[in-house]
Design a protein around this motif. Structure first.
Motif, PDB file in Angstrom:
ATOM      1  N   ALA A   3     -17.085  -3.670 -26.922  1.00 50.17           N
ATOM      2  CA  ALA A   3     -16.258  -3.664 -25.712  1.00 50.17           C
ATOM      3  C   ALA A   3     -14.831  -4.069 -26.068  1.00 50.17           C
ATOM      4  N   PRO A   4     -14.023  -3.124 -26.572  1.00 50.31           N
ATOM      5  CA  PRO A   4     -12.678  -3.449 -27.084  1.00 50.31           C
ATOM      6  C   PRO A   4     -11.689  -3.954 -26.041  1.00 50.31           C
ATOM      7  N   ALA A   5     -11.955  -3.760 -24.760  1.00 51.83           N
ATOM      8  CA  ALA A   5     -11.015  -4.211 -23.734  1.00 51.83           C
ATOM      9  C   ALA A   5     -11.158  -5.697 -23.437  1.00 51.83           C
ATOM     10  N   PHE A   6     -12.231  -6.306 -23.916  1.00 50.08           N
ATOM     11  CA  PHE A   6     -12.484  -7.723 -23.656  1.00 50.08           C
ATOM     12  C   PHE A   6     -12.096  -8.549 -24.879  1.00 50.08           C
ATOM     13  N   SER A   7     -11.260  -9.551 -24.695  1.00 48.95           N
ATOM     14  CA  SER A   7     -10.862 -10.387 -25.823  1.00 48.95           C
ATOM     15  C   SER A   7     -11.902 -11.455 -26.129  1.00 48.95           C
ATOM     16  N   VAL A   8     -12.727 -11.784 -25.140  1.00 54.20           N
ATOM     17  CA  VAL A   8     -13.802 -12.753 -25.351  1.00 54.20           C
ATOM     18  C   VAL A   8     -15.076 -12.258 -24.673  1.00 54.20           C
ATOM     19  N   ASP A   9     -16.191 -12.701 -25.191  1.00 51.99           N
ATOM     20  CA  ASP A   9     -17.458 -12.360 -24.550  1.00 51.99           C
ATOM     21  C   ASP A   9     -17.574 -13.087 -23.224  1.00 51.99           C
ATOM     22  N   CYS A  10     -18.152 -12.392 -22.258  1.00 50.70           N
ATOM     23  CA  CYS A  10     -18.244 -12.912 -20.899  1.00 50.70           C
ATOM     24  C   CYS A  10     -19.439 -12.245 -20.222  1.00 50.70           C
ATOM     25  N   GLU A  35     -35.012   2.797 -22.789  1.00 53.16           N
ATOM     26  CA  GLU A  35     -35.887   3.482 -21.829  1.00 53.16           C
ATOM     27  C   GLU A  35     -35.672   4.992 -21.864  1.00 53.16           C
ATOM     28  N   ALA A  36     -34.474   5.408 -22.265  1.00 47.13           N
ATOM     29  CA  ALA A  36     -34.168   6.839 -22.343  1.00 47.13           C
ATOM     30  C   ALA A  36     -34.674   7.468 -23.644  1.00 47.13           C
ATOM     31  N   GLY A  37     -35.251   6.639 -24.519  1.00 41.83           N
ATOM     32  CA  GLY A  37     -35.783   7.173 -25.765  1.00 41.83           C
ATOM     33  C   GLY A  37     -35.065   6.700 -27.017  1.00 41.83           C
ATOM     34  N   GLY A  38     -34.070   5.842 -26.845  1.00 33.87           N
ATOM     35  CA  GLY A  38     -33.383   5.285 -28.008  1.00 33.87           C
ATOM     36  C   GLY A  38     -34.308   4.356 -28.780  1.00 33.87           C
ATOM     37  N   GLU A  39     -34.054   4.212 -30.053  1.00 36.69           N
ATOM     38  CA  GLU A  39     -34.934   3.402 -30.907  1.00 36.69           C
ATOM     39  C   GLU A  39     -34.285   2.098 -31.358  1.00 36.69           C
ATOM     40  N   SER A  40     -32.965   2.089 -31.462  1.00 39.98           N
ATOM     41  CA  SER A  40     -32.272   0.892 -31.949  1.00 39.98           C
ATOM     42  C   SER A  40     -30.938   0.743 -31.237  1.00 39.98           C
ATOM     43  N   PHE A  41     -30.703  -0.438 -30.677  1.00 35.85           N
ATOM     44  CA  PHE A  41     -29.480  -0.726 -29.931  1.00 35.85           C
ATOM     45  C   PHE A  41     -28.897  -2.031 -30.447  1.00 35.85           C
ATOM     46  N   SER A  42     -27.620  -2.029 -30.796  1.00 39.03           N
ATOM     47  CA  SER A  42     -27.014  -3.224 -31.364  1.00 39.03           C
ATOM     48  C   SER A  42     -25.636  -3.473 -30.763  1.00 39.03           C
ATOM     49  N   TYR A  43     -25.456  -4.657 -30.183  1.00 40.09           N
ATOM     50  CA  TYR A  43     -24.178  -5.016 -29.585  1.00 40.09           C
ATOM     51  C   TYR A  43     -23.296  -5.731 -30.603  1.00 40.09           C
ATOM     52  N   ILE A  44     -22.056  -5.272 -30.724  1.00 39.74           N
ATOM     53  CA  ILE A  44     -21.072  -5.898 -31.606  1.00 39.74           C
ATOM     54  C   ILE A  44     -20.208  -6.833 -30.755  1.00 39.74           C
ATOM     55  N   PRO A  45     -20.251  -8.125 -31.010  1.00 39.21           N
ATOM     56  CA  PRO A  45     -19.541  -9.097 -30.160  1.00 39.21           C
ATOM     57  C   PRO A  45     -18.032  -8.851 -30.102  1.00 39.21           C
ATOM     58  N   CYS A  46     -17.411  -9.424 -29.076  1.00 45.69           N
ATOM     59  CA  CYS A  46     -15.956  -9.382 -28.955  1.00 45.69           C
ATOM     60  C   CYS A  46     -15.333 -10.186 -30.100  1.00 45.69           C
ATOM     61  N   LEU A  47     -14.029 -10.063 -30.241  1.00 45.36           N
ATOM     62  CA  LEU A  47     -13.343 -10.761 -31.330  1.00 45.36           C
ATOM     63  C   LEU A  47     -13.311 -12.277 -31.114  1.00 45.36           C
ATOM     64  N   ASN A  48     -13.368 -12.718 -29.872  1.00 50.25           N
ATOM     65  CA  ASN A  48     -13.450 -14.142 -29.550  1.00 50.25           C
ATOM     66  C   ASN A  48     -12.421 -14.969 -30.320  1.00 50.25           C
ATOM     67  N   ASP A  49     -12.877 -16.011 -31.046  1.00 49.83           N
ATOM     68  CA  ASP A  49     -11.944 -16.862 -31.786  1.00 49.83           C
ATOM     69  C   ASP A  49     -11.934 -16.536 -33.275  1.00 49.83           C
ATOM     70  N   ASP A  50     -12.260 -15.283 -33.605  1.00 50.26           N
ATOM     71  CA  ASP A  50     -12.203 -14.814 -34.990  1.00 50.26           C
ATOM     72  C   ASP A  50     -10.799 -15.045 -35.563  1.00 50.26           C
ATOM     73  N   GLU A  51     -10.741 -15.423 -36.830  1.00 45.94           N
ATOM     74  CA  GLU A  51      -9.459 -15.769 -37.458  1.00 45.94           C
ATOM     75  C   GLU A  51      -8.440 -14.629 -37.371  1.00 45.94           C
ATOM     76  N   GLN A  52      -8.896 -13.387 -37.593  1.00 47.72           N
ATOM     77  CA  GLN A  52      -7.981 -12.245 -37.508  1.00 47.72           C
ATOM     78  C   GLN A  52      -7.429 -12.082 -36.099  1.00 47.72           C
ATOM     79  N   HIS A  53      -8.263 -12.365 -35.110  1.00 49.37           N
ATOM     80  CA  HIS A  53      -7.859 -12.257 -33.713  1.00 49.37           C
ATOM     81  C   HIS A  53      -6.753 -13.262 -33.401  1.00 49.37           C
ATOM     82  N   ILE A  54      -6.942 -14.492 -33.854  1.00 50.54           N
ATOM     83  CA  ILE A  54      -5.954 -15.537 -33.603  1.00 50.54           C
ATOM     84  C   ILE A  54      -4.669 -15.247 -34.371  1.00 50.54           C
TER      85      ILE A  54
END
Length: 320
Positions: free
Chosen positions: A266-273, A290-309
Motif C-alpha cells: 500500500a504505497p499511499a500509506f506511510s505507516v501501517d494502520c 476464496e477466489a482460488g489464490g494459493e499464496s497471499f503476502s502483504y508487504i508492510p508500509c515503510l513505517n520507521d524504516d531507516e530509508q524512509h526517515i
C-alpha cells in the motif's frame, strides 16, 4: 538571503481514534467525515445522514476492527508516527513534532509544541506521498483553522508531495526486495492505493496521476514487466463511483487469470494502520484465497524504516 528564523518540522498524518471503543471512534469519524475535503456533499443533506445513520451504525463496527489491530502501545498509526518523529529528530538539527488532521495529537498541539521550543518557521510534511485534496489539502485547511487561535502564527513551508522522489521509490523497492528475499517472489505485485470518488479526479484532483507515476517508477526500479505489477484502489465508501480498478474486484478475478500467488503493498500509506493491517492484510487475503489464490503476502508500509526517515530528512533539507 540567509534564513535566520528557527525552524522546526511538523509531521502530519490523518489521525486515529484515542481508543478502540465506539464512543472514541464516533468522535473521530464525526470530525473526519464532516470535512468538506473528504465528503463534499451539501451539509443540509449530509449532516443528518452522518449523525442519524452512518455514525450510529458504523462506529461500533469500526471499533471492533480497531481492536483487532490495536497494540499495547496504542493505535499502530500513532505508534509508528511517534517512532518516525523520534528517529527524524536524530537526523535533523531542529525540533520535530507530530500532528494529526483529525483526532489527537491535533495540528494545533503540534504547532504549539514547536512554538514552545522557539520555532518561528515550520516545515510541514504531510505523510501522503501522492497529493490529494482529500488528504494533503485537508492538512493545509486544518493548519489555517488552527492558526485562528494563535496570537502569533508561524511562517510555513509546505511539502506538497513526494510520489516520484528517487529516495521514496528506492525505499519502496528495497522493502519489496527484502520481502522477496525472506518469503520468495510471487506471480504478481499489486499496489493498492486508498481510493477517492472518481468525481474528485474528474474535477481536477491529481491523485490518480501521482499513483500511476509511483507504480511505474517502482516497476522500473524493480525491473518488472508490465504483466508482473499493477495498481488498484481500495476503501471505497458510499454508492457513487470511485477510482478504478477496485482492489477487491480485481482480487476476485486474478486466480482465474493464472495469478495464484500474490504480493500486495500500500504505497499511499506511510505507516501501517487499520486500512493496511485489517483491510489489505486480512480482508484482501480472504478474498484472494476464496477466489482460488494459493499464496497471499502483504508487504508492510515503510513505517520507521531507516530509508524512509532518511527520505524525510532529505525532503526537509531540500525545503528549508
Amino acid at each position: 538571503m540567509k534564513n535566520n528564523k528557527k525552524q522546526g518540522v511538523l509531521l502530519v498524518n490523518l489521525g486515529t481514534p484515542d481508543e478502540p471503543t465506539a464512543p472514541a471512534v464516533k468522535r473521530f469519524l464525526a470530525q473526519f467525515l464532516q470535512d468538506k475535503r473528504v465528503v463534499d456533499a451539501n451539509r443540509l443533506i449530509w449532516c443528518p445522514v452522518l449523525y442519524g445513520v452512518i455514525l450510529p451504525i458504523r462506529s461500533s463496527k469500526v471499533a471492533k476492527l480497531y481492536k483487532t489491530v490495536w497494540t499495547d502501545e496504542g493505535s499502530p498509526l500513532l505508534v509508528y508516527s511517534k517512532k518516525q518523529a523520534e528517529k527524524l529528530r536524530q537526523l535533523l538539527p531542529m525540533p520535530v513534532e507530530i500532528g494529526m488532521t483529525y483526532g489527537n495529537p491535533s495540528l494545533l498541539s503540534g504547532v504549539e509544541a514547536l512554538q514552545a521550543q522557539g520555532v518561528e518557521e515550520i516545515i510541514v510534511l504531510p505523510l501522503y506521498p501522492q497529493y490529494s485534496g482529500t488528504t494533503t489539502a485537508a492538512v493545509s485547511d486544518g493548519l489555517t483553522k488552527a492558526f485562528k487561535s494563535l496570537p502569533v502564527i508561524p511562517a510555513i513551508r509546505f511539502i506538497r508531495d513526494y510520489y516520484s522522489h528517487p529516495m521514496y521509490i528506492k525505499a519502496l523497492a528495497d522493502s519489496v526486495k527484502r520481502h522477496w528475499e525472506k518469503k520468495g517472489k510471487s506471480d504478481y505485485l499489486l499496489c493498492s492505493y486508498h481510493g477517492i470518488p472518481k468525481r474528485y479526479a474528474d474535477n481536477g484532483d491529481i491523485y490518480p496521476l501521482h499513483c500511476e507515476q509511483t507504480t511505474e517508477l517502482l516497476r522500473q526500479e524493480l525491473g518488472l514487466d508490465q504483466n508482473q505489477i499493477g495498481m488498484t484502489y481500495q476503501s471505497r465508501f458510499g454508492r457513487e463511483e470511485w477510482l478504478q480498478p477496485y482492489t477487491d474486484k480485481t482480487l476476485e478475478t486474478m486466480p482465474s487469470k493464472g495469478i495464484k500467488s500474490l504480493d500486495i503493498m500500500a504505497p499511499a500509506f506511510s505507516v501501517d494502520c487499520l486500512e493496511t493491517l485489517e483491510e489489505v492484510s486480512e480482508e484482501c487475503k480472504e478474498i484472494f484465497l476464496e477466489a482460488g489464490g494459493e499464496s497471499f503476502s502483504y508487504i508492510p508500509c515503510l513505517n520507521d524504516d531507516e530509508q524512509h526517515i532518511s527520505l524525510f530528512a532529505e525532503l526537509v533539507n531540500q525545503t528549508k
